[in-house]
Structure formats: structure tokens, C-alpha cells
Design a protein around this motif. Structure first.
Motif, PDB file in Angstrom:
ATOM      1  N   ASP A   9      -7.113 -58.362 -39.211  1.00 13.95           N
ATOM      2  CA  ASP A   9      -6.427 -59.372 -40.009  1.00 13.95           C
ATOM      3  C   ASP A   9      -4.948 -59.083 -40.204  1.00 13.95           C
ATOM      4  N   ARG A  10      -4.556 -57.882 -40.438  1.00 13.78           N
ATOM      5  CA  ARG A  10      -3.147 -57.548 -40.679  1.00 13.78           C
ATOM      6  C   ARG A  10      -2.506 -57.064 -39.394  1.00 13.78           C
ATOM      7  N   LEU A  11      -2.472 -57.938 -38.405  1.00 13.80           N
ATOM      8  CA  LEU A  11      -2.047 -57.559 -37.072  1.00 13.80           C
ATOM      9  C   LEU A  11      -0.559 -57.278 -36.948  1.00 13.80           C
ATOM     10  N   LEU A  12       0.268 -57.929 -37.732  1.00 14.38           N
ATOM     11  CA  LEU A  12       1.703 -57.800 -37.540  1.00 14.38           C
ATOM     12  C   LEU A  12       2.334 -56.686 -38.379  1.00 14.38           C
ATOM     13  N   GLY A  13       1.598 -55.629 -38.616  1.00 15.68           N
ATOM     14  CA  GLY A  13       2.176 -54.504 -39.337  1.00 15.68           C
ATOM     15  C   GLY A  13       3.151 -53.754 -38.439  1.00 15.68           C
ATOM     16  N   PHE A  14       4.298 -53.389 -38.995  1.00 17.19           N
ATOM     17  CA  PHE A  14       5.304 -52.697 -38.197  1.00 17.19           C
ATOM     18  C   PHE A  14       4.782 -51.349 -37.737  1.00 17.19           C
ATOM     19  N   GLY A  15       4.946 -51.055 -36.476  1.00 20.88           N
ATOM     20  CA  GLY A  15       4.599 -49.756 -35.932  1.00 20.88           C
ATOM     21  C   GLY A  15       3.116 -49.538 -35.722  1.00 20.88           C
ATOM     22  N   GLU A  16       2.280 -50.538 -35.991  1.00 21.36           N
ATOM     23  CA  GLU A  16       0.844 -50.367 -35.840  1.00 21.36           C
ATOM     24  C   GLU A  16       0.402 -50.709 -34.424  1.00 21.36           C
ATOM     25  N   ASP A  17      -0.515 -49.924 -33.917  1.00 22.06           N
ATOM     26  CA  ASP A  17      -1.171 -50.222 -32.649  1.00 22.06           C
ATOM     27  C   ASP A  17      -2.641 -50.490 -32.951  1.00 22.06           C
ATOM     28  N   TYR A  18      -3.235 -51.420 -32.237  1.00 22.91           N
ATOM     29  CA  TYR A  18      -4.603 -51.808 -32.524  1.00 22.91           C
ATOM     30  C   TYR A  18      -5.239 -52.428 -31.281  1.00 22.91           C
ATOM     31  N   TRP A  19      -6.498 -52.094 -31.035  1.00 23.69           N
ATOM     32  CA  TRP A  19      -7.234 -52.688 -29.923  1.00 23.69           C
ATOM     33  C   TRP A  19      -7.960 -53.938 -30.403  1.00 23.69           C
ATOM     34  N   ILE A  20      -7.852 -55.014 -29.645  1.00 26.59           N
ATOM     35  CA  ILE A  20      -8.648 -56.218 -29.845  1.00 26.59           C
ATOM     36  C   ILE A  20      -9.833 -56.081 -28.901  1.00 26.59           C
ATOM     37  N   GLU A  21     -11.032 -56.270 -29.457  1.00 26.61           N
ATOM     38  CA  GLU A  21     -12.244 -56.085 -28.654  1.00 26.61           C
ATOM     39  C   GLU A  21     -12.860 -57.431 -28.297  1.00 26.61           C
ATOM     40  N   ASP A  52       0.690 -53.635 -29.654  1.00 33.30           N
ATOM     41  CA  ASP A  52       1.696 -52.591 -29.849  1.00 33.30           C
ATOM     42  C   ASP A  52       2.723 -53.130 -30.829  1.00 33.30           C
ATOM     43  N   GLY A  53       2.597 -52.725 -32.099  1.00 33.71           N
ATOM     44  CA  GLY A  53       3.530 -53.158 -33.132  1.00 33.71           C
ATOM     45  C   GLY A  53       4.840 -52.418 -32.969  1.00 33.71           C
ATOM     46  N   LYS A  54       5.915 -53.130 -33.040  1.00 32.90           N
ATOM     47  CA  LYS A  54       7.240 -52.539 -32.842  1.00 32.90           C
ATOM     48  C   LYS A  54       7.886 -52.222 -34.183  1.00 32.90           C
ATOM     49  N   ALA A  55       8.087 -50.954 -34.440  1.00 33.00           N
ATOM     50  CA  ALA A  55       8.713 -50.507 -35.684  1.00 33.00           C
ATOM     51  C   ALA A  55      10.229 -50.587 -35.564  1.00 33.00           C
ATOM     52  N   MET A  56      10.877 -50.571 -36.718  1.00 36.01           N
ATOM     53  CA  MET A  56      12.337 -50.521 -36.790  1.00 36.01           C
ATOM     54  C   MET A  56      12.998 -51.755 -36.179  1.00 36.01           C
ATOM     55  N   ARG A  57      12.414 -52.895 -36.350  1.00 30.57           N
ATOM     56  CA  ARG A  57      13.001 -54.148 -35.881  1.00 30.57           C
ATOM     57  C   ARG A  57      13.408 -54.991 -37.076  1.00 30.57           C
ATOM     58  N   LEU A  58      14.387 -55.847 -36.906  1.00 32.04           N
ATOM     59  CA  LEU A  58      14.831 -56.724 -37.982  1.00 32.04           C
ATOM     60  C   LEU A  58      13.871 -57.885 -38.213  1.00 32.04           C
ATOM     61  N   ARG A  59      13.058 -58.170 -37.242  1.00 28.20           N
ATOM     62  CA  ARG A  59      12.121 -59.277 -37.371  1.00 28.20           C
ATOM     63  C   ARG A  59      10.742 -58.809 -36.925  1.00 28.20           C
ATOM     64  N   ASP A  60       9.732 -59.564 -37.325  1.00 29.46           N
ATOM     65  CA  ASP A  60       8.369 -59.233 -36.945  1.00 29.46           C
ATOM     66  C   ASP A  60       8.223 -59.360 -35.433  1.00 29.46           C
ATOM     67  N   THR A  61       7.766 -58.280 -34.799  1.00 31.73           N
ATOM     68  CA  THR A  61       7.677 -58.239 -33.346  1.00 31.73           C
ATOM     69  C   THR A  61       6.478 -57.404 -32.924  1.00 31.73           C
ATOM     70  N   PHE A  62       5.766 -57.850 -31.887  1.00 30.63           N
ATOM     71  CA  PHE A  62       4.784 -56.990 -31.259  1.00 30.63           C
ATOM     72  C   PHE A  62       4.512 -57.442 -29.837  1.00 30.63           C
ATOM     73  N   GLU A  63       3.899 -56.547 -29.084  1.00 24.80           N
ATOM     74  CA  GLU A  63       3.524 -56.838 -27.704  1.00 24.80           C
ATOM     75  C   GLU A  63       2.007 -56.831 -27.604  1.00 24.80           C
TER      76      GLU A  63
END
Length: 164
Positions: A7-19, A30-41
Motif C-alpha cells: 500500500d505505501r509504495l511511494l516511500g522514498f528509498g524503499e525497494d519492494y517486490w510486487i508478486e 526501486d524507490g528513489k531517495a533524495m529527490r525533490l519529487r516523488d519518484t520510483f522505477e
């Protein structure tokens, strides 16, 4: 095919597997830490980036952008003239649009194209706390895109709730 998303997928710096529905790893977030905006890959199981998701910085309304291979794939924002706050529009790069509607904050909504169901998002199928399911209904649909759309819509709805 069903996927289980935290549920909390857009946490900065968090990595998580979707099954997937068999419990196998399908995508890595792959949550991207240290960004000015919410970002992940969103990556495949081999670490290749499938989707980039980021918050659009200079927009009149809160907007999320989905990119693939550095090219815009979709832009997501709340539907402008909707009386319901739970209706979002996904403008795809090819000019087509997806409609997202339902109880976004309850994680009970659908994604449709031209009135045809593409995905159903629900918490009801899962017993794991803090997760929801994304069921991709059509075989020819892009699961990575639909997961990204679900995540973006939830993020936008939560930001809007916090601002109220």
C-alpha cells in the motif's frame, strides 16, 4: 493475472517486490531517495527498468507522469469536470485515454479503456495488511503500466485528501 502491491509504495528509498498470484516475484519497485519529487522505477526480475514514475513539478493540478525508455507514456490527473473526486484521467502518449473510477482511497476501483475493463484494483482478495491487488483483466494489457496507473492514482488521491 493478479498482482499483490504494498500500500505505501511511494516511500522514498524503499525497494519492494510486487508478486504475482502464484507468489512469484514479478516487478521490483526501486524507490528513489533524495529527490525533490516523488519518484520510483518499476523493474523486471532481471533489474531492467520498465517504467519510471515521477510527480510533475510545474503543473496547475497535481499530476503524475509515467515514462518508458525516457519517453512519456502517460500523464495522470484528476478528471477536471468530474463531480466525483474519485475519477481520474490517464492521457496516453498515443492520444488515447484511460478512465479510472471507484473508491480510490478504499482501494476499490477500475481502469477502463473506451468502456472496456482493463484492470480491477481491490483489497478484498488479500488478507495481508497494507496491500491491495491489481487484477489485469485483458491478456493484451500492459501489467506494468496498469500497476503504475494504480499507484499514481492512489498517490494523487492521498495527496488531495491531505490538502483538504
Amino acid at each position: 493475472m493478479r498482482f499483490q502491491v504494498r500500500d505505501r509504495l511511494l516511500g522514498f528509498g524503499e525497494d519492494y517486490w510486487i508478486e504475482d498470484d502464484r507468489g512469484d516475484r514479478a516487478f521490483l519497485v526501486d524507490g528513489k531517495a533524495m529527490r525533490l519529487r516523488d519518484t520510483f522505477e518499476l523493474k523486471d526480475t532481471h533489474g531492467r527498468v520498465l517504467i519510471d514514475i515521477r510527480q510533475k513539478m510545474l503543473a496547475l493540478r497535481d499530476t503524475m507522469v509515467i515514462e518508458r525508455d525516457g519517453e512519456p507514456l502517460a500523464t495522470i490527473r484528476r478528471k477536471r469536470l468530474s463531480l466525483l473526486r474519485n475519477h481520474y484521467r490517464v492521457a496516453l502518449a498515443d492520444g488515447t485515454e484511460l478512465d479510472v473510477s471507484g473508491k480510490i482511497l478504499d482501494r476499490e476501483f477500475t481502469v477502463e479503456y473506451d468502456g472496456e475493463l482493463l484492470a480491477h484494483i481491490s483489497r478484498r482478495w488479500l488478507r495481508v495488511r497494507e496491500t491491495y491487488g491489481v487484477e489485469v483483466v485483458r491478456d493484451d494489457a500492459d501489467p506494468a503500466l496498469l500497476i503504475a496507473v494504480a499507484v499514481c492514482v492512489i498517490h494523487l488521491a492521498e495527496k488531495e485528501r491531505e490538502e483538504d
